[in-house]
Design a protein around this motif. Sequence first.
Motif, short mmCIF file in Angstrom:
data_model
loop_
_atom_site.label_atom_id
_atom_site.label_comp_id
_atom_site.label_asym_id
_atom_site.label_seq_id
_atom_site.Cartn_x
_atom_site.Cartn_y
_atom_site.Cartn_z
N HIS A 148 1.29 8.82 6.43
CA HIS A 148 0.09 8.01 6.64
C HIS A 148 -0.04 7.03 5.49
O HIS A 148 0.40 7.29 4.37
CB HIS A 148 -1.17 8.89 6.66
N LYS A 149 -0.71 5.91 5.75
CA LYS A 149 -1.06 4.98 4.68
C LYS A 149 -2.15 5.61 3.82
O LYS A 149 -2.97 6.36 4.31
CB LYS A 149 -1.54 3.65 5.26
N ASP A 150 -2.12 5.29 2.54
CA ASP A 150 -3.08 5.87 1.59
C ASP A 150 -4.40 5.10 1.67
O ASP A 150 -4.61 4.10 0.99
CB ASP A 150 -2.50 5.80 0.18
N THR A 151 -5.30 5.57 2.53
CA THR A 151 -6.61 4.96 2.70
C THR A 151 -7.69 5.99 2.36
O THR A 151 -7.43 7.20 2.37
CB THR A 151 -6.81 4.47 4.15
N MET A 167 0.85 -1.18 0.00
CA MET A 167 0.00 0.00 0.00
C MET A 167 0.89 1.24 0.00
O MET A 167 1.89 1.30 0.70
CB MET A 167 -0.91 -0.01 1.23
N ALA A 168 0.51 2.23 -0.78
CA ALA A 168 1.28 3.47 -0.87
C ALA A 168 1.16 4.27 0.42
O ALA A 168 0.24 4.07 1.21
CB ALA A 168 0.78 4.29 -2.05
N GLU A 169 2.11 5.17 0.58
CA GLU A 169 2.08 6.06 1.74
C GLU A 169 2.07 7.50 1.27
O GLU A 169 2.58 7.82 0.20
CB GLU A 169 3.29 5.79 2.64
N LEU A 170 1.50 8.36 2.10
CA LEU A 170 1.42 9.78 1.81
C LEU A 170 2.14 10.57 2.89
O LEU A 170 1.97 10.29 4.08
CB LEU A 170 -0.05 10.23 1.76
N LYS A 171 2.93 11.54 2.47
CA LYS A 171 3.57 12.45 3.43
C LYS A 171 2.77 13.74 3.41
O LYS A 171 2.65 14.39 2.38
CB LYS A 171 5.02 12.71 3.07
N VAL A 172 2.19 14.09 4.55
CA VAL A 172 1.35 15.27 4.67
C VAL A 172 2.12 16.33 5.45
O VAL A 172 2.67 16.04 6.52
CB VAL A 172 0.03 14.93 5.40
N LYS A 173 2.16 17.55 4.92
CA LYS A 173 2.91 18.63 5.55
C LYS A 173 1.99 19.84 5.73
O LYS A 173 1.32 20.25 4.78
CB LYS A 173 4.10 19.02 4.68
#
Length: 59
Positions: free
Chosen positions: A37-40, A1-7
């Motif tokens: 976070h995991k891309d959900t 599962m892809a991950e997202l970096k949120v800033k």
Amino acid sequence: MAELKVKLVKSIIGRKQDQIDTVKALGLRKIRSEKIHKDTPNIRGMINKVSHLVEVEEV
């Protein structure tokens, strides 16, 4: 599962309470703070709600 970096790139001062709560739920506290976070669908919905305050990058 892809991950997202949120800033967080803009301040939450003066924003609606639901937007403040969403930013805090994403784990962001100060400007320029980052969280991965995991891309959900849940996370995508939260990011969409505060998209004007955050930057998102796929990791």
